[in-house]
Design a protein around this motif. Structure first.
Motif, PDB file in Angstrom:
ATOM      1  N   UNK A  44       0.635  -1.176   0.122  1.00 53.75           N
ATOM      2  CA  UNK A  44      -0.161  -0.162  -0.013  1.00 53.75           C
ATOM      3  C   UNK A  44       0.722   1.360   0.055  1.00 53.75           C
ATOM      4  N   UNK A  45       2.068   1.216   0.703  1.00 56.02           N
ATOM      5  CA  UNK A  45       2.894   2.548   0.698  1.00 56.02           C
ATOM      6  C   UNK A  45       3.166   3.128  -0.557  1.00 56.02           C
ATOM      7  N   UNK A  46       3.260   2.641  -1.891  1.00 57.12           N
ATOM      8  CA  UNK A  46       3.350   3.467  -3.059  1.00 57.12           C
ATOM      9  C   UNK A  46       2.246   4.256  -3.515  1.00 57.12           C
ATOM     10  N   UNK A  47       1.267   3.994  -2.988  1.00 55.34           N
ATOM     11  CA  UNK A  47       0.043   4.823  -3.487  1.00 55.34           C
ATOM     12  C   UNK A  47      -0.295   5.936  -2.717  1.00 55.34           C
ATOM     13  N   UNK A  48      -0.826   6.918  -3.259  1.00 52.99           N
ATOM     14  CA  UNK A  48      -1.379   8.121  -2.649  1.00 52.99           C
ATOM     15  C   UNK A  48      -2.616   8.234  -1.938  1.00 52.99           C
ATOM     16  N   UNK A  49      -3.368   7.278  -2.222  1.00 49.65           N
ATOM     17  CA  UNK A  49      -4.623   7.219  -1.492  1.00 49.65           C
ATOM     18  C   UNK A  49      -4.429   6.758   0.080  1.00 49.65           C
ATOM     19  N   UNK A  50      -5.501   7.171   0.648  1.00 45.16           N
ATOM     20  CA  UNK A  50      -5.808   6.814   2.239  1.00 45.16           C
ATOM     21  C   UNK A  50      -6.223   5.456   2.243  1.00 45.16           C
ATOM     22  N   UNK A  51      -5.524   4.561   2.990  1.00 43.89           N
ATOM     23  CA  UNK A  51      -5.837   3.300   3.302  1.00 43.89           C
ATOM     24  C   UNK A  51      -6.374   2.788   4.660  1.00 43.89           C
ATOM     25  N   UNK A  52      -7.750   2.433   4.891  1.00 41.47           N
ATOM     26  CA  UNK A  52      -8.065   2.196   6.334  1.00 41.47           C
ATOM     27  C   UNK A  52      -8.629   0.834   6.245  1.00 41.47           C
ATOM     28  N   UNK A  53      -8.411   0.110   7.342  1.00 40.73           N
ATOM     29  CA  UNK A  53      -8.814  -1.283   7.638  1.00 40.73           C
ATOM     30  C   UNK A  53      -9.722  -0.962   9.108  1.00 40.73           C
ATOM     31  N   UNK A  54     -10.942  -1.558   9.125  1.00 38.90           N
ATOM     32  CA  UNK A  54     -11.562  -1.685  10.338  1.00 38.90           C
ATOM     33  C   UNK A  54     -12.267  -2.907  10.742  1.00 38.90           C
ATOM     34  N   UNK A  55     -12.728  -2.899  11.955  1.00 38.70           N
ATOM     35  CA  UNK A  55     -13.345  -4.034  12.593  1.00 38.70           C
ATOM     36  C   UNK A  55     -14.048  -3.507  13.798  1.00 38.70           C
ATOM     37  N   UNK A  56     -15.206  -3.788  13.915  1.00 40.48           N
ATOM     38  CA  UNK A  56     -16.040  -3.677  15.328  1.00 40.48           C
ATOM     39  C   UNK A  56     -16.267  -2.155  15.532  1.00 40.48           C
ATOM     40  N   UNK A  57     -16.225  -1.187  14.895  1.00 36.69           N
ATOM     41  CA  UNK A  57     -16.426   0.007  14.962  1.00 36.69           C
ATOM     42  C   UNK A  57     -14.882   1.013  15.062  1.00 36.69           C
TER      43      UNK A  57
END
Length: 114
Positions: free
Chosen positions: A52-65
């Motif tokens: 994911x590091x080479x991309x300019x986009x924001x990356x979020x991973x979520x679980x249970x709020x």
């Protein structure tokens, strides 16, 4: 958290939902995944982050709020959902489609490793 990322990468659900803001051409993609496998090392998190590091986009991973930065190994390790739970990945930015495609390729490569 390696169990989470391993599961994320091995069991991607339906195609991502896609929203594009036409004013600034920012895409937002999201997928929901079911976790299945536990591991006791950080290899999966670090591999996910390196992807994911080479991309300019924001990356979020979520679980249970709770959601964490998908570009941080430590944050991903803290998330640690139990097996069989649903987690999601949200990628938002100018290269979101390319980043999600990279996640899909990573999932496929991990599946072939088994």
């Amino acid at each position: 958290m390696s169990r989470t990322i391993e599961a994320i990468m091995r069991h991607m659900a339906s195609p991502p939902s896609r929203v594009t803001d036409q004013s600034n051409r920012v895409e937002r993609l999201e997928k929901e995944i079911t976790t299945v496998r536990k591991r006791r090392y950080i290899w999966s998190e670090s591999r996910f982050v390196r992807t994911m590091l080479p991309f300019h986009s924001n990356v979020r991973v979520g679980y249970n709020g709770t959601e964490v930065d998908g570009k941080s190994v430590l944050d991903l390790m803290k998330l640690a959902p139990p097996e069989g739970t649903k987690v999601w990945i949200r990628i938002e930015g100018p290269d979101a489609a390319d980043a999600m495609h990279a996640v899909d390729q990573l999932v496929q490569s991990l599946s072939e490793d088994d």
